[in-house]
Design a protein around this motif. Sequence first.
Motif, PDB file in Angstrom:
ATOM      1  N   ASN A  48       0.858  -1.180   0.000  1.00 12.89           N
ATOM      2  CA  ASN A  48       0.000   0.000   0.000  1.00 12.89           C
ATOM      3  C   ASN A  48       0.898   1.235   0.000  1.00 12.89           C
ATOM      4  O   ASN A  48       1.550   1.523   1.006  1.00 12.89           O
ATOM      5  N   ILE A  49       0.951   1.904  -1.136  1.00 12.46           N
ATOM      6  CA  ILE A  49       1.824   3.070  -1.272  1.00 12.46           C
ATOM      7  C   ILE A  49       1.122   4.171  -2.041  1.00 12.46           C
ATOM      8  O   ILE A  49       0.100   3.937  -2.705  1.00 12.46           O
ATOM      9  N   LYS A  50       1.680   5.366  -1.958  1.00 15.39           N
ATOM     10  CA  LYS A  50       1.300   6.449  -2.854  1.00 15.39           C
ATOM     11  C   LYS A  50       2.577   7.191  -3.189  1.00 15.39           C
ATOM     12  O   LYS A  50       3.486   7.306  -2.364  1.00 15.39           O
ATOM     13  N   PHE A  51       2.671   7.617  -4.421  1.00 16.58           N
ATOM     14  CA  PHE A  51       3.836   8.370  -4.846  1.00 16.58           C
ATOM     15  C   PHE A  51       3.447   9.331  -5.951  1.00 16.58           C
ATOM     16  O   PHE A  51       2.432   9.148  -6.608  1.00 16.58           O
ATOM     17  N   GLY A  52       4.249  10.359  -6.117  1.00 14.13           N
ATOM     18  CA  GLY A  52       3.953  11.351  -7.136  1.00 14.13           C
ATOM     19  C   GLY A  52       5.104  12.309  -7.342  1.00 14.13           C
ATOM     20  O   GLY A  52       5.238  13.277  -6.605  1.00 14.13           O
ATOM     21  N   ASP A  53       5.929  12.013  -8.315  1.00 14.41           N
ATOM     22  CA  ASP A  53       7.049  12.895  -8.621  1.00 14.41           C
ATOM     23  C   ASP A  53       6.882  13.563  -9.982  1.00 14.41           C
ATOM     24  O   ASP A  53       7.842  14.031 -10.578  1.00 14.41           O
ATOM     25  N   TYR A 100      -2.038   6.092  -6.193  1.00  9.60           N
ATOM     26  CA  TYR A 100      -2.265   5.221  -5.047  1.00  9.60           C
ATOM     27  C   TYR A 100      -2.279   3.770  -5.522  1.00  9.60           C
ATOM     28  O   TYR A 100      -2.962   3.428  -6.482  1.00  9.60           O
ATOM     29  N   VAL A 101      -1.541   2.928  -4.803  1.00  7.26           N
ATOM     30  CA  VAL A 101      -1.517   1.492  -5.044  1.00  7.26           C
ATOM     31  C   VAL A 101      -2.035   0.840  -3.774  1.00  7.26           C
ATOM     32  O   VAL A 101      -1.531   1.093  -2.682  1.00  7.26           O
ATOM     33  N   ALA A 136      14.907   8.876  -4.415  1.00  9.04           N
ATOM     34  CA  ALA A 136      13.678   9.271  -3.714  1.00  9.04           C
ATOM     35  C   ALA A 136      12.503   8.393  -4.142  1.00  9.04           C
ATOM     36  O   ALA A 136      11.689   7.982  -3.307  1.00  9.04           O
ATOM     37  N   LEU A 137      12.429   8.074  -5.430  1.00 15.68           N
ATOM     38  CA  LEU A 137      11.328   7.246  -5.916  1.00 15.68           C
ATOM     39  C   LEU A 137      11.385   5.854  -5.298  1.00 15.68           C
ATOM     40  O   LEU A 137      10.366   5.329  -4.844  1.00 15.68           O
ATOM     41  N   GLU A 138      12.564   5.262  -5.273  1.00 15.82           N
ATOM     42  CA  GLU A 138      12.690   3.912  -4.711  1.00 15.82           C
ATOM     43  C   GLU A 138      12.283   3.880  -3.239  1.00 15.82           C
ATOM     44  O   GLU A 138      11.650   2.915  -2.801  1.00 15.82           O
ATOM     45  N   LYS A 139      12.585   4.936  -2.487  1.00 18.15           N
ATOM     46  CA  LYS A 139      12.141   5.024  -1.096  1.00 18.15           C
ATOM     47  C   LYS A 139      10.620   5.047  -1.037  1.00 18.15           C
ATOM     48  O   LYS A 139      10.005   4.385  -0.201  1.00 18.15           O
ATOM     49  N   SER A 140       9.987   5.822  -1.916  1.00 21.01           N
ATOM     50  CA  SER A 140       8.512   5.911  -1.952  1.00 21.01           C
ATOM     51  C   SER A 140       7.868   4.573  -2.288  1.00 21.01           C
ATOM     52  O   SER A 140       6.812   4.237  -1.771  1.00 21.01           O
TER      53      SER A 140
END
Length: 131
Positions: free
Chosen positions: A63-68, A85-86, A124-128
């Motif tokens: 369960n993640i959300k990301f947005g770059d 959102y996943v 940063a993306l991989e951390k998200s």
Amino acid sequence: MKNKLSIFEKAVLEKLLDGNLPLLIQLRQQLERCVVAKREFTGFGFYTTLVAPEDVRRTAGLNIKFGDVIGEIPELPRGAGFLLYVKDGVLDMLEGYSYDEPWPSSIDTFSLKYLKGKDRDWVALEKSLKG
């Protein structure tokens, strides 16, 4: 009836999911089979709820959300931001938002880039993406 993604939604999702990380590849495969279940406009953005078939490959429990990705849209001088959102390893929802400006009724002209510009901040993306 289920809807297809708009040209704008598809472009944002493709930009968010671009890259060779295994999870991004998996989510792109899901995107090919997703349909739009619902669209909600808030006045300052939108939520597009996605539905993927039950048999898509998923990462259970993720369960993640990301947005770059940010958007340059003529009707939004301050630009737009996006979150993906996943939920339980499956694409769930795309959120688009303005920075205190009314969201346009339609978007015909736009350009997309990463927060850092042309190149993505992979660290940063991989951390998200680890949740």
